[in-house]
Design an enzyme around this catalytic site. Structure first.
Site, PDB file in Angstrom:
ATOM      1  N   ALA A  36       0.933  -1.199   0.425  1.00  7.59           N
ATOM      2  CA  ALA A  36      -0.143   0.066  -0.166  1.00  7.59           C
ATOM      3  C   ALA A  36       0.669   1.422  -0.214  1.00  7.59           C
ATOM      4  O   ALA A  36       0.657   2.016  -1.269  1.00  7.59           O
ATOM      5  CB  ALA A  36      -1.086  -0.014   1.241  1.00  7.59           C
ATOM      6  N   LYS A 117      -7.516 -10.875  -7.945  1.00 12.59           N
ATOM      7  CA  LYS A 117      -6.149 -10.376  -8.501  1.00 12.59           C
ATOM      8  C   LYS A 117      -5.750 -10.830  -7.629  1.00 12.59           C
ATOM      9  O   LYS A 117      -5.083 -10.748  -6.319  1.00 12.59           O
ATOM     10  CB  LYS A 117      -6.242  -9.331  -8.149  1.00 12.59           C
ATOM     11  CG  LYS A 117      -4.733  -8.971  -8.224  1.00 12.59           C
ATOM     12  CD  LYS A 117      -4.649  -7.229  -8.369  1.00 12.59           C
ATOM     13  CE  LYS A 117      -3.059  -6.724  -8.783  1.00 12.59           C
ATOM     14  NZ  LYS A 117      -2.117  -7.384  -8.437  1.00 12.59           N
TER      15      LYS A 117
END
Length: 674
Positions: A36, A117
């Site tokens: 992130a 994903k």
């Protein structure tokens, strides 16, 4: 046009920083920051270059994918570039993607193929005439590393496609990854060998696949899922991506079971939320879902931008890892008395929630991860799982970072003031005030009242919850002070229920020393040990006065168990509760637990099987152990007697095979002297 110096400098810094993290992650397999945090840096550079086109350079991380291949592997040029996907993080970005696709195709509604994903390593598999010929990593998107030998060790990858009419060339693209359960097992093995643990499954998969020695790769639990095709020759494929994936599945190539076909943006967002709700229960890690235009002709019409296709996007989940500052460490006392270190964090948004506290598990974990107060730490949160500190960012450590010592900072329990101890074979430090500590109150009372302890019928979870939450009882001794009026006024209790509960409490006053010792909840003292202690000492005063040496004279009591007992009775709070219990009328026959040396049962091993006519197994076991016998669960050459009732099974057969003496209930009672 001259760009401001600060913007130029920021772009240069971002490019250098992203390249450094690419190298750490993809080449060295030593990630320093969570995904992130990398995404934030990447998006900032994308925005700067979009706002200032002169900033864009051919070597910018936004113009290519991944990192430079390792020099030790030979390089392989991809027939069709392996481009990555643009990311969407908000519903509005997904809606904008759908709008661009509809406008590009000139239609009102689009059909999409959607799947998860995978958080793995992208690879290309080249099959010629149905035989696996070559395999490579994505590398920079144009040139990858030839890891064919390593890929052949992965059992999920077929060496020959399951078809009687293979294509001349078929390039399968997918992800190599490690399942969650396999990752946990792999890290346990690393710990057992005293070796460095892997940061996450993706990191472990990448490092495993790119071993120079394929024998090492073969020992790693790698698996594979395909997500599409690259170059194809000599076969007419369907013109829908979903049908292509069906075709791959027919070839026995692993594909995502969660894939679907949906209509429009509403279908995309519904799939995203459905997979998000199931994310934690999936056997593999994912960091989002992927949307692709299902019609392949439409994909070709939409084409590509600089580094990604226009016909696909990855919708990422909220970050499950984030960086923040560790402001301090406190402890929480659990219901079993364990003191768990808790990180107090500078609040950070992670896993869809604002996090300001995270578990550090125990002091050994703090030492292993070298976590210090003041460090920049990586915090992970997955679904409903309690946030945890998974590591530190060593490069951000300042000189004033402080080490943490639990027993130095917390020599006594922060809840009740009892001594905190850590036994040699345990990772957790614990409060020794088991009968007194408010944090352990419910657990202590439930155990005290349980069937194998004081056997107070009706004293279950819901009743104990009410009694403790309303502060009507604080220790097990308070059970014997309860009145009819107090119990009858509780939820789901009437006079009849209250009367029955009071009768059960009164009946429990007459017990055995073994049951009372077990009811105290002393750490490491189970039912069998409690009986051994009762037989050996014959009375509570003698047991409470015993030191380590005296306790270790009892069969099966070693140093750890002895220390648990000594620490329990040395705690004044526990002794006070015991005195209150005795004062309330709890009693037993002193010395009744001592073994009768002349008994034919003393020192003998019994196995119970089948259903006896009159005795339950628990009753038979109690009577055997009261006279010095031992009851075990399996028949062996060391078994002296097998007591068999109706429907006795394999234990009886084994006893007959070994020649072990078989008794019925009448014969057992004769041995018991009844």
């Amino acid at each position: 046009m001259v760009l401001p110096a600060d913007i130029v400098a920021r772009a240069r810094f971002l490019r250098e920083e992203l390249e450094r993290h690419n190298y750490l992650y993809y080449v060295l397999d030593e990630p320093e920051i969570p995904d992130a945090e990398y995404d934030k840096l990447f998006r900032e550079l994308e925005w700067l270059e979009a706002e200032n086109p002169l900033l864009a350079t051919p070597d910018s991380p936004t113009r290519r994918i991944g990192a430079t291949p390792l020099a030790e592997f030979s390089q392989l040029t991809h027939r069709v570039p392996m481009l990555s996907l643009n990311n969407a993080f908000e519903d509005e970005e997904v809606a904008a993607f759908d709008r661009r696709v509809r406008e590009g195709l000139g239609v009102e509604r689009v059909e999409y193929a959607v799947d998860t994903k995978f958080d793995g390593l992208a690879i290309s598999l080249i099959y010629e005439n149905g035989i696996l010929l070559q395999g490579a990593t994505r590398g920079d998107g144009y040139t990858g590393e030839d890891v064919t030998t390593n890929l052949r060790t992965i059992k999920a990858i077929p060496l020959r496609l399951h078809t009687t009419n293979p294509s001349q060339l078929l390039e399968v693209r997918g992800e190599v990854l490690i399942l969650k359960a396999d990752f946990e097992k792999l890290n346990r093995q690393q710990r057992d060998k005293g070796e460095k643990e892997f940061a996450n499954p993706r990191n472990a998969a990448a490092g495993s696949l790119r071993q120079l020695d394929p024998r090492i790769t073969a020992t790693r639990p790698l698996t594979f899922f395909a997500y599409g095709l690259g170059s194809v020759e000599g076969v007419n494929l369907p013109r829908k991506l979903s049908a292509v994936m069906d075709y791959l599945e027919s070839l026995r190539v692993p594909v995502c079971r969660e894939r679907k076909v949906v209509q429009g943006v509403d279908g995309l967002l519904e799939y995203y939320r459905m997979i998000g709700a199931r994310r934690d229960s999936l056997p593999y890690d994912i960091d989002g879902v992927v949307y692709k235009v299902n019609d392949l002709d439409s994909q070709e019409r939409l084409g590509f931008v600089a580094r990604a296709p226009r016909f696909a996007v990855a919708h990422k989940f909220p970050a499950q890892e984030a960086m923040t500052e560790l402001l301090g460490i406190t402890v929480q006392v659990g219901r079993t008395g364990a003191l768990t270190p808790v990180a107090r964090l500078r609040p950070v948004f992670v896993g869809g929630a604002m996090v300001s506290n995270a578990t550090l598990h125990n002091e050994d974990e703090i030492r292993r991860k070298d976590v210090r107060i003041g460090d920049t730490v990586i915090v992970r949160r997955a679904g409903d799982v309690i946030p945890e500190v998974v590591g530190v960012v060593p490069g951000n450590r300042h000189a004033g970072a402080q080490e943490f010592s639990l027993l130095e900072l917390y020599p006594v329990c922060p809840v009740c003031g009892s001594h905190v101890i850590r036994l040699p074979d345990e990772a957790a430090a614990r409060c020794s005030g088991g009968l007194f500590c408010p944090a352990q109150r419910k657990q202590a009372i439930l155990h005290f009242a349980s069937r194998r302890a004081m056997d107070i019928e009706g004293m279950g979870d819901k009743l104990v919850d009410q009694l403790v939450d309303k502060e009507l009882i604080h220790t097990p001794a308070d059970l014997y002070k309860l009145s009819m009026n107090t119990l009858a006024n509780l939820d789901r209790m009437a006079e009849k229920s209250a009367s029955n509960t009071l009768a059960a409490i009164e009946a429990s006053k007459k017990t055995t020393l073994a049951r009372f010792i077990f009811a105290l909840g002393i750490r490491n003292v189970g039912e069998a040990t409690a009986k051994d202690l009762a037989r050996h000492f014959g009375g509570l005063d003698a047991l409470m006065a015993a030191d380590d040496g005296a306790l270790q004279q009892v069969p099966d009591v070693g140093p750890v168990v002895a220390q648990s007992i000594v620490q329990f009775f040395v705690e004044p709070h526990n002794c006070e509760v015991i005195a209150q219990l005795v004062a309330a009328g709890v009693h037993w026959e002193e010395g009744a637990g001592s073994p009768v040396s002349t008994s034919p049962i003393s020192g003998k091993t019994f196995v119970l099987t089948g259903t006896l006519p009159n005795l339950t197994r628990d009753e038979a076991k109690e009577r055997i152990e009261a006279l010095g016998g031992k009851v075990t669960g399996s028949v062996s050459k060391k078994t002296d007697f097998v007591v068999a009732g109706a429907e006795a099974g394999s234990k009886l057969i084994k006893a007959q095979e070994l020649g072990v003496l078989v008794l019925d209930e009448i014969q057992l009672k004769e041995m018991l002297g009844e």
